[in-house]
Write a protein that holds these residues in place. Structure first.
Motif: not given
Length: 346
Positions: A137-139, A152, A179, A182, A186
């Motif tokens: 996950d990455f935001r 992350a 976005e 991500e 990912v």
């Protein structure tokens, strides 16, 4: 090289001293050692051990206590683990099997907590850097006052987060960038993510975005890959201090909590010095004080993707050595087996 008789006498002195804190005399050794020899023979053997620097006399008793050299010899040459009870072994195995999380770092963290509770000492675990994990996950989350949170996680359950100030990119642009990253990050390995970030280029259109990615996003990926460690039960040390030294032990606890990186480096240096073996040894004093040295029982572990991990217990100089050695080693084996199972499932 000690004779078997001398080893038995040294063992009895150390085990008894570890339980009582008192010097051990020849009469006790004659009855407790199981040796069919006279008290005079015991005294002669004690004199030999004293001459070798393995035991020493105190001012208050005619008995002997182990020297630091004696402890080292006992730990390296005589000490053997005892069998862990079926009940305790079942408890450890059941914990590993029932661990709800399949994420490796969660299992390591929870194992550290349980080990501290079982031993009533401080426990430490170390999960080494892994570049083979994958980003799960990455935001990038816009916050107030030009701040954003970068978050992350990887498939081992490791979490890395940072809050940074971004003056040159609008919140809407940060959201769009998040976005994009991500979608692209990912599923990539740590090394794959690093390669992607190295090549990230808006072709000169958004230099501030390029700088943000090269600096902040690259940093959070590095944080995700770096060593992770857990420390539990540090306040248990207060249960084993002399009456006159609680303030000093509090200083030690403060040192552990405020200098965690330095503390972990010391534990790694001592605990991983003997390869793959579970071992017991003294660690250097953490601060300048009169408090007795602490004992470290370290159990290195290695799996397919995690090399040079370690589980350890830090406790007082006087403890049931064989029992603690067995508990830590059993935990190591069960943890290593559980991590192997999780790695096979991923």
């Amino acid at each position: 090289m000690l004779t078997n008789r001398q080893k038995i006498i040294l063992k009895e002195i150390i085990v008894n001293y570890a339980m009582t804190g008192h010097a051990v005399g020849s009469k006790y050794l004659q009855s407790a050692s199981g040796l069919d020899v006279s008290s005079a023979t015991i005294r002669n053997e004690m004199a030999e051990l004293e001459g070798m620097g393995l035991i020493e006399k105190t001012h208050l008793s005619s008995g002997r206590i182990p020297s630091l050299t004696g402890f080292h010899y006992y730990f390296d040459n005589i000490l053997r683990p005892v069998d862990v009870s079926k009940e305790l072994r079942y408890k450890i195995k059941n914990f590993m099997q029932q661990a709800e999380s399949r994420q490796i770092d969660e299992v390591i963290k929870e194992s550290t907590e349980l080990l501290s509770k079982m031993t009533d000492y401080m426990s430490v675990s170390f999960s080494p850097e892994s570049t083979s994990s994958k980003i799960e996950d990455f935001r990038i989350i816009p916050l107030q006052n030009n701040k954003v949170m970068l978050l992350a996680t990887d498939n081992f359950g490791r979490v890395s987060e940072r809050i940074v100030t971004v003056d040159t990119i609008s919140p809407d642009s940060c959201k769009l960038l998040g976005e994009l990253l991500e979608k692209d990050l990912v599923g990539k390995s740590i090394n794959g993510a690093r390669a992607y970030l190295d090549d990230f280029d808006s072709e000169g259109k958004y230099q501030s975005v390029d700088d943000f990615v090269k600096k902040e996003v690259d940093q959070i990926i590095d944080d995700l890959a770096r060593d992770h460690y857990y420390i539990e039960g540090e306040y248990n040390l207060l249960n084993y201090v002399h009456d006159e030294s609680p303030d000093t032990v509090k200083e030690i606890i403060t040192f552990v909590n405020s200098n965690s990186d330095d503390f972990i480096e010391l534990i790694k240096k001592v605990g991983l010095s003997d390869g793959k073996n579970t071992r017991i040894q003294f660690i250097p004093r953490l601060i300048d004080s009169d408090v007795d040295d602490f004992i470290l029982i370290s159990a290195p572990f290695a799996t397919k993707y995690l090399q040079s991990g370690m589980l350890a217990v830090l406790g007082p100089q006087m403890m049931p050595y064989s029992k603690m050695l067995s508990i830590v080693d059993t935990f190591r084996k069960e943890l290593q087996e559980r991590i192997n199972e999780i790695e096979e499932m991923d």
